[in-house]
Structure formats: structure tokens, C-alpha cells
Design a protein around this motif. Structure first.
Motif, PDB file in Angstrom:
ATOM      1  N   GLN A  64       0.846  -1.190   0.000  1.00 21.51           N
ATOM      2  CA  GLN A  64       0.000   0.000   0.000  1.00 21.51           C
ATOM      3  C   GLN A  64       0.882   1.241   0.000  1.00 21.51           C
ATOM      4  O   GLN A  64       1.743   1.407   0.876  1.00 21.51           O
ATOM      5  N   SER A  66       0.860   5.369   0.119  1.00 23.94           N
ATOM      6  CA  SER A  66       0.078   6.573   0.409  1.00 23.94           C
ATOM      7  C   SER A  66       0.655   7.748  -0.365  1.00 23.94           C
ATOM      8  O   SER A  66       1.870   7.971  -0.358  1.00 23.94           O
ATOM      9  N   TYR A  68       0.020  12.000  -1.560  1.00 25.39           N
ATOM     10  CA  TYR A  68      -0.719  13.267  -1.501  1.00 25.39           C
ATOM     11  C   TYR A  68       0.130  14.341  -2.164  1.00 25.39           C
ATOM     12  O   TYR A  68       1.204  14.703  -1.664  1.00 25.39           O
ATOM     13  N   CYS A  97      -2.865   4.552  -3.036  1.00 27.08           N
ATOM     14  CA  CYS A  97      -4.007   5.267  -2.472  1.00 27.08           C
ATOM     15  C   CYS A  97      -3.713   6.762  -2.475  1.00 27.08           C
ATOM     16  O   CYS A  97      -2.841   7.230  -1.737  1.00 27.08           O
ATOM     17  N   ASP A  99      -4.670  10.508  -1.649  1.00 20.53           N
ATOM     18  CA  ASP A  99      -5.488  11.243  -0.685  1.00 20.53           C
ATOM     19  C   ASP A  99      -6.008  12.513  -1.348  1.00 20.53           C
ATOM     20  O   ASP A  99      -5.361  13.551  -1.333  1.00 20.53           O
ATOM     21  N   LYS A 168      -3.583  10.911   5.702  1.00 19.92           N
ATOM     22  CA  LYS A 168      -2.852   9.670   5.447  1.00 19.92           C
ATOM     23  C   LYS A 168      -3.497   8.475   6.134  1.00 19.92           C
ATOM     24  O   LYS A 168      -3.583   7.382   5.570  1.00 19.92           O
ATOM     25  N   ARG A 169      -3.938   8.664   7.371  1.00 20.49           N
ATOM     26  CA  ARG A 169      -4.553   7.539   8.087  1.00 20.49           C
ATOM     27  C   ARG A 169      -5.808   7.048   7.381  1.00 20.49           C
ATOM     28  O   ARG A 169      -6.132   5.861   7.423  1.00 20.49           O
ATOM     29  N   VAL A 171      -6.423   7.037   4.044  1.00 18.85           N
ATOM     30  CA  VAL A 171      -6.111   6.199   2.879  1.00 18.85           C
ATOM     31  C   VAL A 171      -5.562   4.844   3.323  1.00 18.85           C
ATOM     32  O   VAL A 171      -5.812   3.813   2.682  1.00 18.85           O
ATOM     33  N   MET A 172      -4.833   4.826   4.427  1.00 19.11           N
ATOM     34  CA  MET A 172      -4.337   3.548   4.946  1.00 19.11           C
ATOM     35  C   MET A 172      -5.494   2.704   5.459  1.00 19.11           C
ATOM     36  O   MET A 172      -5.530   1.483   5.249  1.00 19.11           O
ATOM     37  N   VAL A 188       3.456  -1.237   3.927  1.00 20.68           N
ATOM     38  CA  VAL A 188       3.088   0.155   3.663  1.00 20.68           C
ATOM     39  C   VAL A 188       4.345   0.980   3.396  1.00 20.68           C
ATOM     40  O   VAL A 188       5.408   0.723   3.954  1.00 20.68           O
ATOM     41  N   ASP A 190       5.530   5.224   1.707  1.00 17.22           N
ATOM     42  CA  ASP A 190       5.109   6.512   1.168  1.00 17.22           C
ATOM     43  C   ASP A 190       5.477   6.608  -0.301  1.00 17.22           C
ATOM     44  O   ASP A 190       6.284   5.830  -0.819  1.00 17.22           O
TER      45      ASP A 190
END
Length: 265
Positions: A64, A66, A68, A97, A99, A168-169, A171-172, A188, A190
Motif C-alpha cells: 500500500q 500513500s 498526496y 491510495c 489522498d 494519510k490515516r 487512505v491507509m 506500507v 510513502d
């Protein structure tokens, strides 16, 4: 206190004949500290990885990422490294994912599609109007996109998801919630992270071979682009923004033991 006292009194251990150069007690303490720190850092780097961290039947892992408003070059490097992971493709699922679902975030989805396609992979894209904590009331999962999202993640390996901004939390949470029990582990990272090709193999190896481990972390290296930093300072850019991380996961360094596992409600 004693060190501060010696520093204030300018206690000298050695000095040159003309008095231009001196080596004081404070400098000696700093020198010893850096020497010991460097020694143990060298031992850590020379510690070889486990002799055989590939397994005959590796577990299914979802990665996963994250994102943005990520720098396009950083994101491209991150995704390119993911396509080079030495992990069985049949056991791998990648979920980017994003954000935010506005037009200003579409460039990240386009980068994902391009990089994955160049690697011969089949990316899919899902643009969601909501997130799990901002669903419209009195609307079923068939209408709010939840069912379609979870089905798409279950049926595909390389997915890019854009959802309503939530941090961030959020999308996680979406990744863990939508993945459910379809994979054994979730890794996970970034969107400015560059993974070593063996990163997933070794992290999964630790969990596969140590059943009492509930989580495992890796070594992180920070690369600073000096030219970009100096140029940014000259243009007046905030130093905190310039010193953003360029991280590489190299090998596992530790794990967290557990007695029970709980799922996301």
C-alpha cells in the motif's frame, strides 16, 4: 553538568604552540561519542541478511502506497522500483491510495498507469467520491461505491485509488479495510520511497519463519540532493521542505511479537 562546566571553563587537553588550535575536554567527549556511534553503525551495515530469505511458498502480500500531491519524479521513481521487486507476481498486489480525488491529483494516477504499463502490467483505476468515514447516509454499499471498490481490489493486482481527502490515516484505513483477508500481509510505504528489490522478500520471510512476529520494520537510508538544496535555499525555499526524505528499505532489523491479531472493524 561536568561536561558543560568544562566547556564553559574552556578546559584544554592539547593546544598548538601558537595557541591557534586547541583540543578541549568537550571536543574529546564529542570525538568519543562519534567514534562509538560510527563503530556500531559499521557493524550494523556489515551484518549480512539472512542466508535464505526466499521461501518455497511465500505469503500473499499487498503493498500500500500513500500519496498526496507528490512530486512527479519521486512518485515515478517509487513506482519504478516497485515494478522491480523480486517477489512472485502471483503473490503480489499493489495499491496506490491517493489522498484527494480532485483534478489536481489526476497526474499521480496517470503516472501510475504509465509506469505499470511500461513494465507490462495491467493497472486499473478507481475514482471514489467518498471515503469509508464520509459515506452518505441512507445509501447502500451498491450505490456509494464500497461494493465496487472492494470487488475491484479483490479482482486486480495493480490498483490506483483516488478518494475524498481525509489524511494519510484515512487512505491507509481504506487499504486495510478493502483488502480484508485477501492477503496475509500488508506492507506500507510513502510515495517518495524507493524500495530495494529484495525488501518485500526479506520482510515477508521474517513473518513467514517467525510465527510469533506481528510486524517487521526495515533499514532506512536518507539521500539528500545537495544541489537541489543549495538551489532551493538560494530561492528562499523552506529548509524543512528541502530536506524531504528519499528512503530505501534495505533489510529487516526487528519485529514485534504478538499473541493475537485483530481485524479492522
Amino acid at each position: 553538568v561536568g561536561m558543560v562546566f568544562c566547556y564553559c571553563l574552556n578546559v584544554e587537553l592539547m593546544k598548538s604552540g601558537n595557541g591557534r588550535f586547541a583540543f578541549g575536554f568537550y571536543g574529546a567527549v564529542i570525538f568519543v561519542h562519534l567514534s562509538v556511534q560510527s563503530f556500531f553503525a559499521l557493524l550494523e551495515q556489515s551484518n549480512p541478511p539472512p542466508p535464505n530469505y526466499s521461501t518455497d511458498a511465500p505469503s500473499k502480500v499487498a503493498l500500500q502506497i500513500s500519496a498526496y500531491q507528490e512530486d512527479p519524479d519521486y512518485l515515478r521513481e517509487c513506482l519504478a522500483a516497485i515494478t522491480k521487486l523480486e517477489y512472485p507476481r502471483s503473490k503480489l498486489k499493489v495499491l496506490l491510495c491517493i489522498d484527494g480525488n480532485g483534478d489536481d491529483s489526476l497526474y499521480m494516477a496517470e503516472i501510475f498507469e504509465t509506469v505499470m504499463a511500461e513494465a507490462g502490467l495491467r493497472p486499473v483505476f478507481f475514482r471514489w467520491d467518498y471515503n469509508y468515514h464520509e459515506l452518505p447516509e441512507d445509501v447502500g454499499d451498491d450505490e456509494n461505491g464500497v461494493r465496487l471498490l472492494e470487488q475491484m481490489i479483490a479482482d486486480n493486482q495493480f490498483i490506483c485509488l483516488m478518494q475524498a481527502w481525509g489524511g494519510k490515516r484515512e487512505v491507509m484505513y481504506t487499504a486495510f479495510k478493502a483488502l480484508g483477508e485477501s492477503v496475509e500481509y500488508v506492507q506500507v510505504c510513502d510515495s517518495d520511497t524507493v524500495l530495494d528489490p529484495c525488501a518485500m522478500l526479506e520482510l515477508a520471510w521474517v513473518l513467514d519463519t517467525q510465527p510469533n512476529s506481528g510486524a517487521v520494520g526495515g533499514v532506512f537510508y536518507l539521500f539528500l540532493e545537495l544541489i537541489a538544496i543549495l538551489d532551493g535555499i538560494q530561492r528562499g525555499t523552506r529548509v524543512s521542505k528541502l530536506l524531504r526524505s528519499r528512503v530505501v528499505h534495505i533489510r529487516s532489523i526487528g519485529h514485534v511479537s504478538h499473541e493475537s491479531r485483530t481485524g479492522i472493524p
